[in-house]
Design a protein around this motif. Structure first.
Motif, PDB file in Angstrom:
ATOM      1  N   PRO A 183      -5.035  15.904  -5.050  1.00  0.00           N
ATOM      2  CA  PRO A 183      -6.451  15.640  -4.744  1.00  0.00           C
ATOM      3  C   PRO A 183      -6.901  14.225  -5.100  1.00  0.00           C
ATOM      4  N   VAL A 184      -6.462  13.701  -6.237  1.00  0.00           N
ATOM      5  CA  VAL A 184      -6.904  12.366  -6.660  1.00  0.00           C
ATOM      6  C   VAL A 184      -6.367  11.299  -5.715  1.00  0.00           C
ATOM      7  N   ASP A 185      -5.082  11.406  -5.358  1.00  0.00           N
ATOM      8  CA  ASP A 185      -4.498  10.426  -4.435  1.00  0.00           C
ATOM      9  C   ASP A 185      -5.148  10.502  -3.058  1.00  0.00           C
ATOM     10  N   ARG A 186      -5.442  11.714  -2.603  1.00  0.00           N
ATOM     11  CA  ARG A 186      -6.080  11.848  -1.289  1.00  0.00           C
ATOM     12  C   ARG A 186      -7.470  11.241  -1.301  1.00  0.00           C
ATOM     13  N   LEU A 187      -8.221  11.456  -2.393  1.00  0.00           N
ATOM     14  CA  LEU A 187      -9.560  10.887  -2.494  1.00  0.00           C
ATOM     15  C   LEU A 187      -9.498   9.366  -2.536  1.00  0.00           C
ATOM     16  N   SER A 236       0.812   6.512  -3.694  1.00  0.00           N
ATOM     17  CA  SER A 236       1.154   7.927  -3.562  1.00  0.00           C
ATOM     18  C   SER A 236       2.259   8.238  -4.561  1.00  0.00           C
ATOM     19  N   PRO A 237       2.487   9.529  -4.869  1.00  0.00           N
ATOM     20  CA  PRO A 237       3.582   9.855  -5.793  1.00  0.00           C
ATOM     21  C   PRO A 237       4.933   9.314  -5.322  1.00  0.00           C
ATOM     22  N   TYR A 238       5.197   9.394  -4.023  1.00  0.00           N
ATOM     23  CA  TYR A 238       6.458   8.855  -3.507  1.00  0.00           C
ATOM     24  C   TYR A 238       6.561   7.359  -3.758  1.00  0.00           C
ATOM     25  N   ASP A 239       5.510   6.615  -3.425  1.00  0.00           N
ATOM     26  CA  ASP A 239       5.557   5.160  -3.587  1.00  0.00           C
ATOM     27  C   ASP A 239       5.685   4.762  -5.052  1.00  0.00           C
ATOM     28  N   ARG A 240       5.051   5.515  -5.946  1.00  0.00           N
ATOM     29  CA  ARG A 240       5.182   5.201  -7.380  1.00  0.00           C
ATOM     30  C   ARG A 240       6.596   5.478  -7.869  1.00  0.00           C
ATOM     31  N   LEU A 241       7.227   6.527  -7.348  1.00  0.00           N
ATOM     32  CA  LEU A 241       8.605   6.818  -7.750  1.00  0.00           C
ATOM     33  C   LEU A 241       9.550   5.733  -7.237  1.00  0.00           C
ATOM     34  N   MET A 242       9.320   5.284  -6.012  1.00  0.00           N
ATOM     35  CA  MET A 242      10.139   4.202  -5.473  1.00  0.00           C
ATOM     36  C   MET A 242       9.927   2.910  -6.269  1.00  0.00           C
ATOM     37  N   ARG A 243       8.701   2.664  -6.694  1.00  0.00           N
ATOM     38  CA  ARG A 243       8.439   1.482  -7.509  1.00  0.00           C
ATOM     39  C   ARG A 243       9.152   1.592  -8.854  1.00  0.00           C
ATOM     40  N   GLY A 249       0.839  -1.190   0.000  1.00  0.00           N
ATOM     41  CA  GLY A 249       0.000   0.000   0.000  1.00  0.00           C
ATOM     42  C   GLY A 249       0.874   1.239   0.000  1.00  0.00           C
ATOM     43  N   ALA A 250       0.279   2.365   0.323  1.00  0.00           N
ATOM     44  CA  ALA A 250       1.012   3.632   0.307  1.00  0.00           C
ATOM     45  C   ALA A 250       1.741   3.843   1.624  1.00  0.00           C
ATOM     46  N   THR A 251       3.032   4.136   1.556  1.00  0.00           N
ATOM     47  CA  THR A 251       3.781   4.481   2.764  1.00  0.00           C
ATOM     48  C   THR A 251       3.899   5.987   2.937  1.00  0.00           C
ATOM     49  N   ASP A 252       3.806   6.755   1.847  1.00  0.00           N
ATOM     50  CA  ASP A 252       3.951   8.219   1.893  1.00  0.00           C
ATOM     51  C   ASP A 252       5.271   8.636   2.544  1.00  0.00           C
ATOM     52  N   GLY A 253       6.302   7.811   2.393  1.00  0.00           N
ATOM     53  CA  GLY A 253       7.612   8.151   2.950  1.00  0.00           C
ATOM     54  C   GLY A 253       7.914   7.500   4.269  1.00  0.00           C
ATOM     55  N   ASP A 254       6.932   6.840   4.893  1.00  0.00           N
ATOM     56  CA  ASP A 254       7.232   6.060   6.088  1.00  0.00           C
ATOM     57  C   ASP A 254       8.108   4.873   5.702  1.00  0.00           C
ATOM     58  N   ARG A 255       8.703   4.221   6.706  1.00  0.00           N
ATOM     59  CA  ARG A 255       9.760   3.253   6.457  1.00  0.00           C
ATOM     60  C   ARG A 255       9.246   1.822   6.452  1.00  0.00           C
ATOM     61  N   ILE A 256       9.879   0.968   5.655  1.00  0.00           N
ATOM     62  CA  ILE A 256       9.533  -0.451   5.583  1.00  0.00           C
ATOM     63  C   ILE A 256      10.571  -1.232   6.377  1.00  0.00           C
ATOM     64  N   LEU A 257      10.126  -1.837   7.470  1.00  0.00           N
ATOM     65  CA  LEU A 257      10.985  -2.690   8.279  1.00  0.00           C
ATOM     66  C   LEU A 257      10.539  -4.130   8.101  1.00  0.00           C
ATOM     67  N   ARG A 258      11.495  -5.016   7.853  1.00  0.00           N
ATOM     68  CA  ARG A 258      11.171  -6.434   7.722  1.00  0.00           C
ATOM     69  C   ARG A 258      12.063  -7.242   8.671  1.00  0.00           C
ATOM     70  N   GLY A 297      15.548   7.647 -13.809  1.00  0.00           N
ATOM     71  CA  GLY A 297      14.442   8.581 -13.987  1.00  0.00           C
ATOM     72  C   GLY A 297      13.749   8.952 -12.701  1.00  0.00           C
ATOM     73  N   VAL A 298      14.459   8.851 -11.557  1.00  0.00           N
ATOM     74  CA  VAL A 298      13.832   9.192 -10.282  1.00  0.00           C
ATOM     75  C   VAL A 298      14.470  10.408  -9.624  1.00  0.00           C
ATOM     76  N   ALA A 299      15.543  10.935 -10.183  1.00  0.00           N
ATOM     77  CA  ALA A 299      16.113  12.176  -9.670  1.00  0.00           C
ATOM     78  C   ALA A 299      15.279  13.346 -10.181  1.00  0.00           C
ATOM     79  N   ASN A 300      15.070  14.332  -9.319  1.00  0.00           N
ATOM     80  CA  ASN A 300      14.225  15.479  -9.679  1.00  0.00           C
ATOM     81  C   ASN A 300      12.875  15.012 -10.205  1.00  0.00           C
ATOM     82  N   GLY A 301      12.303  14.077  -9.456  1.00  0.00           N
ATOM     83  CA  GLY A 301      11.078  13.424  -9.919  1.00  0.00           C
ATOM     84  C   GLY A 301       9.800  14.196  -9.687  1.00  0.00           C
ATOM     85  N   GLY A 302       9.880  15.415  -9.118  1.00  0.00           N
ATOM     86  CA  GLY A 302       8.678  16.210  -8.918  1.00  0.00           C
ATOM     87  C   GLY A 302       8.076  16.006  -7.541  1.00  0.00           C
TER      88      GLY A 302
END
Length: 252
Positions: free
Chosen positions: A139-143, A165-172, A88-97, A128-133
């Motif tokens: 609004p669409v992601d929040r909805l 989220s935009p962050y999670d898509r960039l990480m993907r 799911g969306a982390t929005d920048g939170d961390r993944i610990l395993r 293609g993830v540097a200066n990724g915006g």
């Protein structure tokens, strides 16, 4: 087995990867839920600040030999990557395993090519993830997030895993670049092997440490999402490395 692993989803109480036959399913569910409880208790005792407000994810069993498994590149554990987009969306939170090698005879063998800041510095532009915006939700992601949370509360707990989220898509995108690029996967001066012997346990921020499981069979894996605000050095987190490359201010 159609599923990649056997997994218990606490948000819905469902078990995936085991057919409903006899008492096997109940035994596996009991084993995974008990293991999940033990690991949670251990982490809460050892890391009380980090676990405050965390999200408890799946507990899975990996019964299949990783070496030569033949999965698609994006699903393969044998290719070096950062974890992204599977929880799911982390929005920048961390993944610990948290991992346990439950094989009584065989090491579980990993390799790495370094941490996120180092790998990003070398490959971020090409990927293609540097200066990724913008990395925050529009609004669409929040909805979408609100709708999926409502569906989860209505009884379909796993709906939250479809959030993004935009962050999670960039990480993907970075995850996929790493797995799709043979030159990145080559052994060079940054490549390191790590061996985990039978019955050893280890935990990793898998959004931070590049990794691949190149061999090993029979492991238990627990996944958690930790709040970025709970981290002692948030400036090292991937989202803030990305922000710094874009000239944006860092989160506290």
């Amino acid at each position: 087995m159609r599923a990649k692993n056997v997994s218990y989803h606490p948000e819905s109480g469902r078990l995936r990867g085991v057919a409903s036959r006899g008492g096997l399913r109940d035994a596996v569910l009991d084993t995974l839920t008990a293991h999940s409880a033990r690991v949670r208790a251990f982490l809460r005792e050892c890391l009380p600040a980090l676990t405050e407000g965390w999200t408890v994810g799946t507990t899975s069993f990996r019964p299949i030999q990783e070496r030569g498994r033949g999965l698609s590149a994006h699903a393969s554990n044998e290719l070096i990557h950062f974890d992204a987009g599977a929880y799911g969306a982390t929005d920048g939170d961390r993944i610990l395993r948290f991992f346990v090698n439950v094989n009584p005879e065989e090491d579980r063998v990993w390799c790495t090519k370094g941490t996120f800041p180092d790998v990003f510095a070398r490959y971020g532009t090409e990927a293609g993830v540097a200066n990724g915006g913008a990395l925050e939700r529009g609004p669409v992601d929040r909805l979408r997030g609100r709708l999926l949370r409502a569906v989860a509360k209505a009884g379909l707990g796993e709906a939250v895993l479809a959030d993004s989220s935009p962050y999670d898509r960039l990480m993907r995108r970075f995850h996929n670049y790493m797995k799709d690029t043979p030159s990145f996967q080559e052994r060079d001066e940054t490549w390191r092997e790590i061996r985990f012997p039978p019955f050893s346990a280890w935990m990793v921020l898998t959004d931070m440490v590049s990794h691949a499981s190149v061999s090993g069979q029979h492991a238990l894996v627990d996944t958690y999402i930790l709040r970025l605000a709970a981290c002692r050095h948030p400036e090292l987190a991937p989202i803030n490395t990305l922000r710094a490359s874009d000239g944006s201010s860092l989160d506290a």
